[in-house]
Design a protein around this motif. Structure first.
Motif, PDB file in Angstrom:
ATOM      1  N   LEU A  92      27.151  48.944  35.602  1.00 18.49           N
ATOM      2  CA  LEU A  92      28.048  48.085  35.970  1.00 18.49           C
ATOM      3  C   LEU A  92      29.040  48.785  36.612  1.00 18.49           C
ATOM      4  O   LEU A  92      30.049  48.328  37.238  1.00 18.49           O
ATOM      5  N   SER A  93      29.349  50.052  36.358  1.00 14.42           N
ATOM      6  CA  SER A  93      30.808  50.899  36.471  1.00 14.42           C
ATOM      7  C   SER A  93      30.507  50.870  38.107  1.00 14.42           C
ATOM      8  O   SER A  93      31.447  50.753  38.783  1.00 14.42           O
ATOM      9  N   ARG A  94      29.638  51.063  38.987  1.00 14.62           N
ATOM     10  CA  ARG A  94      29.270  51.426  40.209  1.00 14.62           C
ATOM     11  C   ARG A  94      29.299  49.817  40.780  1.00 14.62           C
ATOM     12  O   ARG A  94      30.173  49.753  41.848  1.00 14.62           O
ATOM     13  N   SER A  95      28.842  48.823  40.322  1.00 16.46           N
ATOM     14  CA  SER A  95      29.359  47.697  40.971  1.00 16.46           C
ATOM     15  C   SER A  95      30.751  47.271  40.921  1.00 16.46           C
ATOM     16  O   SER A  95      31.166  46.498  41.938  1.00 16.46           O
ATOM     17  N   VAL A  96      31.386  47.464  39.795  1.00 17.69           N
ATOM     18  CA  VAL A  96      32.893  47.001  39.822  1.00 17.69           C
ATOM     19  C   VAL A  96      33.672  47.898  41.030  1.00 17.69           C
ATOM     20  O   VAL A  96      34.245  47.487  41.664  1.00 17.69           O
ATOM     21  N   CYS A  97      33.278  49.249  41.002  1.00 11.73           N
ATOM     22  CA  CYS A  97      33.827  50.134  41.949  1.00 11.73           C
ATOM     23  C   CYS A  97      33.639  49.566  43.414  1.00 11.73           C
ATOM     24  O   CYS A  97      34.639  49.587  44.108  1.00 11.73           O
ATOM     25  N   ASP A  98      32.346  49.244  43.684  1.00  8.01           N
ATOM     26  CA  ASP A  98      31.897  48.697  44.843  1.00  8.01           C
ATOM     27  C   ASP A  98      32.569  47.618  45.218  1.00  8.01           C
ATOM     28  O   ASP A  98      33.035  47.407  46.498  1.00  8.01           O
ATOM     29  N   ALA A  99      32.750  46.556  44.206  1.00  5.31           N
ATOM     30  CA  ALA A  99      33.287  45.228  44.533  1.00  5.31           C
ATOM     31  C   ALA A  99      34.898  45.271  44.721  1.00  5.31           C
ATOM     32  O   ALA A  99      35.271  44.696  45.647  1.00  5.31           O
ATOM     33  N   LEU A 100      35.457  46.407  44.093  1.00  6.49           N
ATOM     34  CA  LEU A 100      37.091  46.535  44.433  1.00  6.49           C
ATOM     35  C   LEU A 100      37.188  47.204  45.656  1.00  6.49           C
ATOM     36  O   LEU A 100      38.251  46.829  46.372  1.00  6.49           O
ATOM     37  N   ASN A 101      36.276  48.053  46.121  1.00  5.42           N
ATOM     38  CA  ASN A 101      36.398  48.764  47.458  1.00  5.42           C
ATOM     39  C   ASN A 101      36.012  47.741  48.513  1.00  5.42           C
ATOM     40  O   ASN A 101      36.700  47.936  49.798  1.00  5.42           O
ATOM     41  N   ALA A 102      35.424  46.601  48.268  1.00  9.51           N
ATOM     42  CA  ALA A 102      35.139  45.748  49.453  1.00  9.51           C
ATOM     43  C   ALA A 102      36.433  44.782  49.534  1.00  9.51           C
ATOM     44  O   ALA A 102      36.325  44.076  50.701  1.00  9.51           O
ATOM     45  N   VAL A 103      37.461  44.662  48.705  1.00  7.41           N
ATOM     46  CA  VAL A 103      38.464  43.818  48.849  1.00  7.41           C
ATOM     47  C   VAL A 103      39.213  44.173  50.110  1.00  7.41           C
ATOM     48  O   VAL A 103      39.339  45.437  50.216  1.00  7.41           O
ATOM     49  N   ASP A 104      39.518  43.386  50.754  1.00  4.81           N
ATOM     50  CA  ASP A 104      40.233  43.621  52.382  1.00  4.81           C
ATOM     51  C   ASP A 104      41.607  44.280  51.875  1.00  4.81           C
ATOM     52  O   ASP A 104      42.264  44.038  51.118  1.00  4.81           O
ATOM     53  N   ARG A 105      41.846  45.410  52.700  1.00  5.17           N
ATOM     54  CA  ARG A 105      43.035  46.260  52.650  1.00  5.17           C
ATOM     55  C   ARG A 105      44.190  45.448  52.828  1.00  5.17           C
ATOM     56  O   ARG A 105      45.207  45.565  52.350  1.00  5.17           O
ATOM     57  N   ASP A 106      43.983  44.692  53.966  1.00  9.18           N
ATOM     58  CA  ASP A 106      45.058  43.680  54.440  1.00  9.18           C
ATOM     59  C   ASP A 106      45.548  42.703  53.400  1.00  9.18           C
ATOM     60  O   ASP A 106      46.805  42.339  52.971  1.00  9.18           O
ATOM     61  N   VAL A 107      44.698  42.226  52.449  1.00 11.27           N
ATOM     62  CA  VAL A 107      45.026  41.590  51.375  1.00 11.27           C
ATOM     63  C   VAL A 107      45.756  42.129  50.364  1.00 11.27           C
ATOM     64  O   VAL A 107      46.891  41.432  49.792  1.00 11.27           O
ATOM     65  N   ARG A 108      45.356  43.432  50.013  1.00 13.87           N
ATOM     66  CA  ARG A 108      46.160  44.348  49.118  1.00 13.87           C
ATOM     67  C   ARG A 108      47.490  44.498  49.464  1.00 13.87           C
ATOM     68  O   ARG A 108      48.614  44.202  48.782  1.00 13.87           O
ATOM     69  N   GLN A 109      47.693  44.737  50.842  1.00 13.49           N
ATOM     70  CA  GLN A 109      49.160  44.954  51.347  1.00 13.49           C
ATOM     71  C   GLN A 109      49.890  43.598  51.380  1.00 13.49           C
ATOM     72  O   GLN A 109      51.134  43.672  51.202  1.00 13.49           O
ATOM     73  N   LEU A 127      40.745  41.453  41.364  1.00 12.05           N
ATOM     74  CA  LEU A 127      39.646  40.995  40.617  1.00 12.05           C
ATOM     75  C   LEU A 127      38.875  39.863  40.973  1.00 12.05           C
ATOM     76  O   LEU A 127      37.765  39.675  40.999  1.00 12.05           O
ATOM     77  N   PRO A 128      39.717  38.575  41.126  1.00 11.31           N
ATOM     78  CA  PRO A 128      39.122  37.257  41.685  1.00 11.31           C
ATOM     79  C   PRO A 128      38.225  37.632  42.809  1.00 11.31           C
ATOM     80  O   PRO A 128      37.154  36.926  43.193  1.00 11.31           O
ATOM     81  N   LEU A 129      38.864  38.261  43.889  1.00 12.48           N
ATOM     82  CA  LEU A 129      37.935  38.420  45.126  1.00 12.48           C
ATOM     83  C   LEU A 129      36.654  39.297  45.006  1.00 12.48           C
ATOM     84  O   LEU A 129      35.759  39.147  45.528  1.00 12.48           O
ATOM     85  N   ALA A 130      36.919  40.222  43.919  1.00 17.44           N
ATOM     86  CA  ALA A 130      35.647  41.270  43.829  1.00 17.44           C
ATOM     87  C   ALA A 130      34.575  40.536  42.745  1.00 17.44           C
ATOM     88  O   ALA A 130      33.503  40.937  42.693  1.00 17.44           O
ATOM     89  N   GLY A 131      35.131  39.484  42.254  1.00 18.44           N
ATOM     90  CA  GLY A 131      34.463  38.653  41.399  1.00 18.44           C
ATOM     91  C   GLY A 131      32.712  38.336  41.801  1.00 18.44           C
ATOM     92  O   GLY A 131      31.765  38.843  40.862  1.00 18.44           O
ATOM     93  N   PRO A 132      32.509  37.925  42.851  1.00 18.32           N
ATOM     94  CA  PRO A 132      31.091  37.672  43.387  1.00 18.32           C
ATOM     95  C   PRO A 132      30.033  38.852  43.347  1.00 18.32           C
ATOM     96  O   PRO A 132      29.033  38.876  42.833  1.00 18.32           O
ATOM     97  N   VAL A 133      30.732  40.116  43.728  1.00 17.41           N
ATOM     98  CA  VAL A 133      30.088  41.047  43.583  1.00 17.41           C
ATOM     99  C   VAL A 133      29.855  41.581  42.179  1.00 17.41           C
ATOM    100  O   VAL A 133      28.746  42.193  41.963  1.00 17.41           O
TER     101      VAL A 133
END
Length: 221
Positions: A92-109, A127-133
């Motif tokens: 799960l560690s890699r899944s969480v990392c990949d999921a967070l990395n997939a969140v659009d940078r513009d959304v964070r900004q 976390l909600p946006l990364a949830g599906p991954v």
């Protein structure tokens, strides 16, 4: 099977009971570990490589090692729980990392521009946006855990793995096949429950990867 329904029911319930804690613990620990790997790029490779190494440890070697490290009984259910939690964490560690990395940078900004702190942005946006991954990875980890629980019978922790050992010793192929079938059914049950939870908790993700079956299932040696 009809002559041993009570035994099969008891072993199935025990198998489910042993499978749940490692999945929950693995996810709880993987969230901060995956976030650290995502947040600090310089150590990301080291963190994820360490997780991969943990997953590569054979379970038969891990079972006698954990009692010496944590002072628990070799035949304790806690031994199995800790071992399987380590495997779930590794997946799960890699899944969480990949999921967070997939969140659009513009959304964070955008969230930062609206005044979100890093902590609030993580829980309310990332976390909600990364949830599906993350859910897709959790489904793989859950199926893997259900499979690995059977190995616990080698140190005296009863589960559906008992049917494999007893059937092999007595040369009863029907008993082995029954154990395989019930283990698969339990894995399918866990997967179905996670899909339903995903739909209930993440309605915005319906029709996305959260509804797709995992493409690959990894089982530790």
């Amino acid at each position: 099977m009809l002559d041993n329904l009570d035994l099969l029911a008891a072993l199935t319930v025990q198998h489910i009971r042993l499978s749940v804690p490692p999945i929950v613990i693995g996810l709880a620990v993987a969230l901060p570990v995956g976030w650290v790997a995502f947040r600090f790029g310089r150590i990301r490779g080291a963190v994820l490589s360490t997780a991969g190494i943990l997953y590569a440890i054979p379970s038969l070697a891990l079972f006698p090692l954990l009692p010496a490290l944590f002072g628990i009984g070799f035949l304790s259910e806690l031994n199995v729980t800790i071992a399987l939690s380590i495997y779930a964490l590794a997946l799960l560690s890699r899944s969480v990392c990949d999921a967070l990395n997939a969140v659009d940078r513009d959304v964070r900004q955008s969230a930062t521009a609206l005044g979100y702190s890093s902590w609030r942005r993580f829980w309310a946006v990332e976390l909600p946006l990364a949830g599906p991954v993350i859910l897709a990875g959790l489904r793989v980890a859950a199926v893997s855990t259900v499979s690995l629980v059977t190995v616990g019978v080698l140190i005296g922790v009863q589960s559906l793995g008992y049917l494999f050992i007893n059937g092999f010793e007595r040369r009863i192929l029907e008993e082995i096949f029954t154990g395989v079938l019930l283990t698969m059914l339990v894995a399918l049950l866990f997967d179905a429950v996670l899909v339903l939870l995903g739909r209930a908790l993440m309605p915005w993700a319906r029709g996305s990867d959260a509804r797709r079956a995992p493409q690959r299932i990894e089982v530790a040696p």
